[in-house]
Write a protein that holds these residues in place. Structure first.
Motif, PDB file in Angstrom:
ATOM      1  N   TYR B  25       0.858  -1.188   0.000  1.00  0.00           N
ATOM      2  CA  TYR B  25       0.000   0.000   0.000  1.00  0.00           C
ATOM      3  C   TYR B  25       0.891   1.234   0.000  1.00  0.00           C
ATOM      4  CZ  TYR B  25       0.837   0.632   4.998  1.00  0.00           C
ATOM      5  OH  TYR B  25       1.424   0.856   6.211  1.00  0.00           O
ATOM      6  N   GLY B  26       0.269   2.410  -0.194  1.00  0.00           N
ATOM      7  CA  GLY B  26       1.007   3.647  -0.453  1.00  0.00           C
ATOM      8  C   GLY B  26       2.263   3.849   0.378  1.00  0.00           C
ATOM      9  N   LEU B  27       2.107   3.824   1.701  1.00  0.00           N
ATOM     10  CA  LEU B  27       3.220   4.229   2.540  1.00  0.00           C
ATOM     11  C   LEU B  27       4.370   3.220   2.505  1.00  0.00           C
ATOM     12  CD1 LEU B  27       3.879   6.595   4.307  1.00  0.00           C
ATOM     13  CD2 LEU B  27       3.227   5.222   6.269  1.00  0.00           C
ATOM     14  N   HIS B  47       1.236   7.933  -4.614  1.00  0.00           N
ATOM     15  CA  HIS B  47      -0.211   7.826  -4.832  1.00  0.00           C
ATOM     16  C   HIS B  47      -0.569   8.183  -6.265  1.00  0.00           C
ATOM     17  CE1 HIS B  47      -2.280   7.085  -0.917  1.00  0.00           C
ATOM     18  NE2 HIS B  47      -1.037   7.219  -0.518  1.00  0.00           N
ATOM     19  N   HIS B  68      -5.464   0.159  13.877  1.00  0.00           N
ATOM     20  CA  HIS B  68      -5.372   1.157  14.925  1.00  0.00           C
ATOM     21  C   HIS B  68      -4.357   2.256  14.597  1.00  0.00           C
ATOM     22  CE1 HIS B  68      -5.540   2.950  18.780  1.00  0.00           C
ATOM     23  NE2 HIS B  68      -4.244   2.732  19.002  1.00  0.00           N
ATOM     24  N   GLU B  69      -3.205   1.844  14.044  1.00  0.00           N
ATOM     25  CA  GLU B  69      -2.156   2.850  13.858  1.00  0.00           C
ATOM     26  C   GLU B  69      -2.475   3.838  12.749  1.00  0.00           C
ATOM     27  OE1 GLU B  69      -0.584  -0.984  11.963  1.00  0.00           O
ATOM     28  OE2 GLU B  69      -1.743  -0.381  13.698  1.00  0.00           O
ATOM     29  N   ARG B  70      -3.565   3.633  12.019  1.00  0.00           N
ATOM     30  CA  ARG B  70      -3.961   4.602  10.997  1.00  0.00           C
ATOM     31  C   ARG B  70      -5.140   5.431  11.461  1.00  0.00           C
ATOM     32  NH1 ARG B  70      -2.131   3.640   5.858  1.00  0.00           N
ATOM     33  NH2 ARG B  70      -4.056   4.298   4.868  1.00  0.00           N
ATOM     34  N   GLY B  71      -5.337   5.463  12.747  1.00  0.00           N
ATOM     35  CA  GLY B  71      -6.437   6.259  13.265  1.00  0.00           C
ATOM     36  C   GLY B  71      -7.777   5.723  12.768  1.00  0.00           C
ATOM     37  N   GLY B  72      -7.867   4.395  12.613  1.00  0.00           N
ATOM     38  CA  GLY B  72      -9.136   3.790  12.226  1.00  0.00           C
ATOM     39  C   GLY B  72      -9.428   3.850  10.745  1.00  0.00           C
ATOM     40  N   ARG B  73      -8.464   4.331   9.970  1.00  0.00           N
ATOM     41  CA  ARG B  73      -8.736   4.423   8.535  1.00  0.00           C
ATOM     42  C   ARG B  73      -8.230   3.165   7.845  1.00  0.00           C
ATOM     43  NH1 ARG B  73      -6.419   9.149  10.104  1.00  0.00           N
ATOM     44  NH2 ARG B  73      -7.931  10.834  10.418  1.00  0.00           N
ATOM     45  N   ARG B  74      -8.963   2.802   6.786  1.00  0.00           N
ATOM     46  CA  ARG B  74      -8.559   1.596   6.057  1.00  0.00           C
ATOM     47  C   ARG B  74      -7.441   1.937   5.086  1.00  0.00           C
ATOM     48  NH1 ARG B  74     -14.235   0.041   3.713  1.00  0.00           N
ATOM     49  NH2 ARG B  74     -14.293   2.310   3.581  1.00  0.00           N
ATOM     50  N   ARG B  76      -5.503   0.955   1.357  1.00  0.00           N
ATOM     51  CA  ARG B  76      -5.804   0.350   0.060  1.00  0.00           C
ATOM     52  C   ARG B  76      -4.638  -0.530  -0.353  1.00  0.00           C
ATOM     53  NH1 ARG B  76      -9.448   1.154  -3.911  1.00  0.00           N
ATOM     54  NH2 ARG B  76     -10.431   2.888  -2.817  1.00  0.00           N
TER      55      ARG B  76
END
Lengths: 869, 116
Positions: B25-27, B47, B68-74, B76
């Protein structure tokens, strides 16, 4: 498990920004990645560094793929694109109108830009000094015989010292002793010597008060020893060919040569300084620190922070009274802020020709006027044009255009025109600056960095004006009813538009007429000043400087008078109309008298006529001693004497308790030796046998070139190598009215432009009116009207408008110009001729502008206009 | 054919997606590029390349579960498609064939000073 790092929050503003531009569907993953990255960064970096890095990455998402599609191809954008397209089409369709609009707006803006930058320059004088708000000049007015005061910029040398000693508010003070007409022969060695004028003698505290930018050397030590000298960059280059000349020496040649060590090099003095110098040296006169009698020093002080200047003013009066116990009356002593000197101070002995606040107001008003005229023009043309676009608007409304969208369309059209006009105006203004450097007295360019900012500001003002100018037509036209618009029926609103058009034309022409009258009056006054009899024969008088270098002036004069083209030669220690000194004569009531020391030939050479008494006589040695004067009539009456007293000893000077007699040997007619703003003042001539500063040569030939060569030959024999520098006395008198000269020049240009713009507007309006009425004209002609009749019908209406404008403008301009003229003690009459001329010229030009078009319209074969529909 | 060309940076991203499979994924793609090549790239650049690859059909993606470490964001997750694989192979083949066509002489010519 709860991770402590999750409490870290990336910069909120960056998140908000991201949410604003980033596409919805990408937002979650992008924010996730960025957030994860931020947490990683926070483990090793400070909050601040991580924040910067976060911002960096957020800004890197400003790429096409991530941007919201809305910005790219929404309805909104397409509409705006179409507005630009229609605006462009419309501009092309009416080329003449567009061109006129752009030209008149552009010219108006050029004037505005030009005047704005000029005024900004005038207002920025002496602001380059650090703490310029704390620097003041201390001046003391002198008393005149009639109890009036003579504002004077000079002060005695003891003042600066005493001020610093007595008043705690004064942080530092310094004295400035200018050249006073002297020239200094300066050289690095015997072979390379130049005569220099711009040498100021001053105190070691000069740089405590002023801050001229240094290139080499230190302000603290620049003048801390009597043999030190400061010079400017261009002088360093002139004498040594390089900038860093610290430690070099220059010699000031004279009866005893002074060798000066160069301790500092400063930038050339800014043109925005009220005094200038090329060299600074220390004052080296003896016994001046307690001298209250010599009025030839300028006193500058820097006050402490937060000093109440008004309170200081009060203390100054008390201080001066206690410092001068010998005085009976105390002339007002006061301070002037250094930043006010250029525009607001008009004392005797200013260090340079100052500007004039009144002129600044006049120029400012004119700039706004011309801009106003051109904006009115634009408004006028756009409204007139809008009436023709009713059908287009109707169709737009039928297709569902909202009032809002119509308004934005017209605003865009207006702004587009304005932007073009600003570009044109900028180009015009720059061209003006390039060509009018000598009218302004300095070089200005918009391309100078500080002026570019001003240009941006003006651009902004222009846009605001553009919105105003565009808003009326926009609101007005978008409010038409659909049906009537399509049918082309202009109801009340059309009539009101025409009324507004007329009002605007009248305003334009009123302003133009006022400006025409103003220009004529200023020119008349200048002509009056130039052609007035000064009271003596001032023409063809040549003045040669540096005459002190001639050892035997009598021989030189005899030599000159052998040249046939020279009728008389004389020498004097001053210049009438320029440099002369003052003394107090008469007792017990002193008269402040201007005087010049001359030889006996002066009265004859200058053509002064003796009304009473006799001239000085070389054969009577007593004439060259004591108080033997030749005075003007004004001086005689101010002294309380009559023609009877001429030749008799009268009490003239008081020296402590003893009174010394003097004699008025002769009386001459009053003559002008100051500008025409003030009344003629007392003047006296004094005869002394010493060597004098200036030679006066009265020519009687028009062949100036040949005579000058002969004079130069004689000069070179007698002058011990001093340069031959001369000018005509007329030039000195002309320079007394430099400000009026400048005003008249700028006024002339601006008036020409204003009138040009106004008539361009009238031309366009007439053009439209006639086009609207082509059918009517045709019908009239078919029914038997003559060409003159038809064209007269149209022309009369416009002439009536111009007449109304004149009726408003002429009394107003009479009032304004009387006010202006009242500033002159000797002035021209406001005769009816000027007003007739203004009226006649506006009517004539209007008649030509409209008449030509109306005749052309009336000459068209009526069939051509009736055949359609 | 416009749009199906594989750019240099895109190819790099595509290869890395393969390397990191199935967790690309991106990061972490960016992190891998930095560690493998030493090239510093902005997250936005990665991106952007991913979005282009997806438009061209070389990769497909789906949203993973929230962590959790993405602040609850999914996040891709990306994987290579068949056409992406083909584009990679084509690039690889082209490069190999070009490299093989370089004559010995040209390569020798690079060996300054070494005589037969």
């Amino acid at each position: 498990m709860k991770d402590s790092s999750s409490t870290y929050q990336p910069p909120k503003a960056a998140d908000r920004f991201l949410r604003w531009f980033c596409r919805e569907e990408l937002l979650e993953e992008v924010k996730g990645d960025l957030f994860e990255y931020y947490l990683l960064e926070r483990k090793t970096k400070s909050e601040w560094r991580a924040g910067i890095s976060y911002w960096f990455h957020v800004l890197h998402f400003l790429r096409p793929f991530a941007l919201k599609r809305k910005i790219q191809d929404s309805n909104f954008n397409i509409m705006y694109k179409s507005y630009f397209k229609y605006a462009w089409r419309n501009m092309q369709k009416h080329r003449t109108n567009t061109l006129m609009n752009l030209l008149s707006l552009g010219v108006g803006m050029a004037c505005f830009i030009f005047i704005f930058i000029y005024i900004k320059g005038e207002l920025s004088y002496d602001k380059f000094h650090n703490d310029s708000d704390r620097i003041h000049r201390v001046v003391i007015d002198l008393f005149e015989s009639d109890g009036g005061i003579l504002p004077d910029a000079t002060t005695p040398p003891a003042l600066a010292i005493a001020l610093q000693r007595e008043l705690p508010e004064i942080a530092s003070s310094t004295r400035v002793f200018p050249k006073w007409g002297r020239k200094f022969l300066i050289g690095a060695n015997e072979d390379q010597q130049y005569f220099e004028e711009e040498l100021i003698q001053t105190d070691s505290s000069f740089f405590d008060v002023f801050s001229f930018p240094f290139i080499h050397g230190e302000p603290k030590t620049a003048l801390d020893a009597p043999d030190k000298m400061v010079l400017t960059r261009s002088m360093a280059l002139k004498y040594f060919g390089r900038e860093n000349v610290l430690g070099e020496t220059l010699t000031i040649y004279g009866s005893n040569n002074q060798v000066k060590r160069i301790s500092a090099v400063v930038e050339d003095v800014s043109e925005f300084s009220h005094f200038t110098f090329d060299f600074l040296t220390r004052l080296n006169f003896n016994n001046i620190d307690n001298n209250w009698g010599w009025w030839n020093y300028y006193t500058y002080v820097k006050v402490n922070q937060d000093t109440d200047m008004r309170a200081l003013g009060g203390k100054l009066l008390g201080f001066y009274e206690s410092a001068r116990p010998d005085q009976e009356r105390y002339a007002p002593i006061y301070t002037q802020a250094i930043t006010d000197i250029h525009l607001k101070s008009n004392l005797k002995w200013e260090l340079s020709v100052n500007g004039n606040m009144d002129n600044i107001y006049i120029f400012g008003a004119l700039g706004v006027f011309v801009l106003l005229i051109s904006c009115i023009n634009y408004l006028n043309l756009t409204i007139a044009d809008s009436l023709k676009r009713l059908k287009e608007i109707g169709v737009r409304k039928v297709f569902g255009a909202h009032k809002k969208s119509l308004i934005s369309q017209f605003l865009i059209e207006a702004l587009l025109t304005i932007i073009f006009a600003i570009v044109i105006g900028g180009v015009f203004a720059e061209a003006l600056f390039r060509n009018m450097g000598d009218v302004l007295g300095r070089n200005v360019s918009m391309l100078q960095v500080e002026n570019l900012q001003v240009f941006l500001l003006i651009g902004l003002t222009g846009v605001v004006f553009g919105i105003l100018a565009g808003l009326y037509p926009a609101l007005h036209m978008s409010s038409f009813k659909v049906a009537s618009a399509v049918k082309g029926i202009v109801s009340k609103s059309g009539r009101s538009a025409k009324g507004l058009r007329k009002t605007l034309l009248v305003i334009q022409f009123s302003i133009s007429t006022i400006m025409i009258v103003g220009t004529l009056v200023v020119f008349e006054q200048l002509k009056y000043v130039q052609n007035s009899d000064l009271g003596f024969e001032s023409e063809q008088v040549l003045i040669i400087e540096n005459s002190r270098r001639i050892s035997n002036q009598e021989t030189f004069k005899a030599e000159l008078e052998r040249i046939p083209a020279i009728s008389r030669a004389s020498v004097a220690d001053g210049i009438i109309g320029g440099l002369n000194w003052t003394m107090t004569v008469g007792t017990p009531n002193g008269v402040l008298m201007n005087y010049v020391v001359t030889d006996p030939d002066f009265i004859d050479a200058m053509g002064f006529e003796l009304l009473e008494g006799r001239n000085f006589d070389k054969e009577r040695p007593t004439d060259a001693q004591g108080g033997n004067l030749i005075v003007n009539k004004k001086a005689l009456s101010d002294l309380g004497l009559t023609m009877e007293d001429v030749g008799k000893p009268v009490p003239m000077f008081s020296n402590g308790d003893s009174i010394i007699n003097g004699t008025v040997l002769g009386v001459i007619e009053d003559f002008h030796f100051t500008d025409f703003k003030s009344e003629i003042k007392p003047f006296a001539f004094v005869y002394r046998t010493n060597t004098k500063d200036y030679s006066y040569i009265k020519l009687n030939s028009t062949n100036i070139g040949q005579t000058l060569t002969q004079i130069e030959e004689a000069w070179n024999v007698a002058s011990n190598g001093a340069p031959f520098e001369y000018y005509f006395l007329d030039e000195t008198y002309a320079s007394l009215h430099v400000q009026e000269e400048k005003l008249s020049n700028i006024l002339l240009y601006l008036t020409f432009l204003a009138v040009f713009i106004a008539f361009m507007g009238m031309f366009a309006i007439a053009n439209m009116t006639i086009k609207d009425r082509l059918k009517e004209i045709a019908v009239r002609k078919v029914l038997g009207a003559s060409v003159t009749g038809v064209s007269g019908m149209i022309t009369t209406k416009f002439l009536a408008l111009v007449l109304v404008a004149n009726i408003i403008a002429l009394p107003l301009s009479y009032y304004l110009m009387s006010e202006w003229l009242s500033g002159f003690a000797y002035r021209t009459d406001l005769g009816p001729l000027i007003f007739t001329l203004a009226l006649g010229s506006t009517l004539l030009v209007a008649w030509i502008t409209v008449g030509y078009q109306s005749v052309r319209a009336a000459l068209i074969n009526p069939i051509r206009n009736l055949r359609q529909d | 054919m416009k749009g199906t060309q594989l750019g240099e940076f895109e190819e790099l991203v595509l290869l890395i997606i393969g390397v990191l499979y199935p967790e690309a994924y991106g990061l972490n793609i960016r992190q891998e590029i930095i560690t493998q090549t030493g090239r510093k790239v902005a997250i936005g650049a990665v991106h952007s390349a991913l979005s282009r690859l997806q438009d061209k059909g070389f990769v497909k993606s789906e949203l993973a579960d929230a962590t959790h470490e993405r602040g609850g964001r999914r996040k891709r997750l990306f994987q290579i498609t068949a056409s992406g694989k083909r584009a990679m192979e084509k690039n690889h083949e082209l490069r190999n064939s070009l490299f093989n066509q370089i004559s010995d002489l040209a390569l020798k010519g690079l060996n300054f000073g070494e005589t037969n």
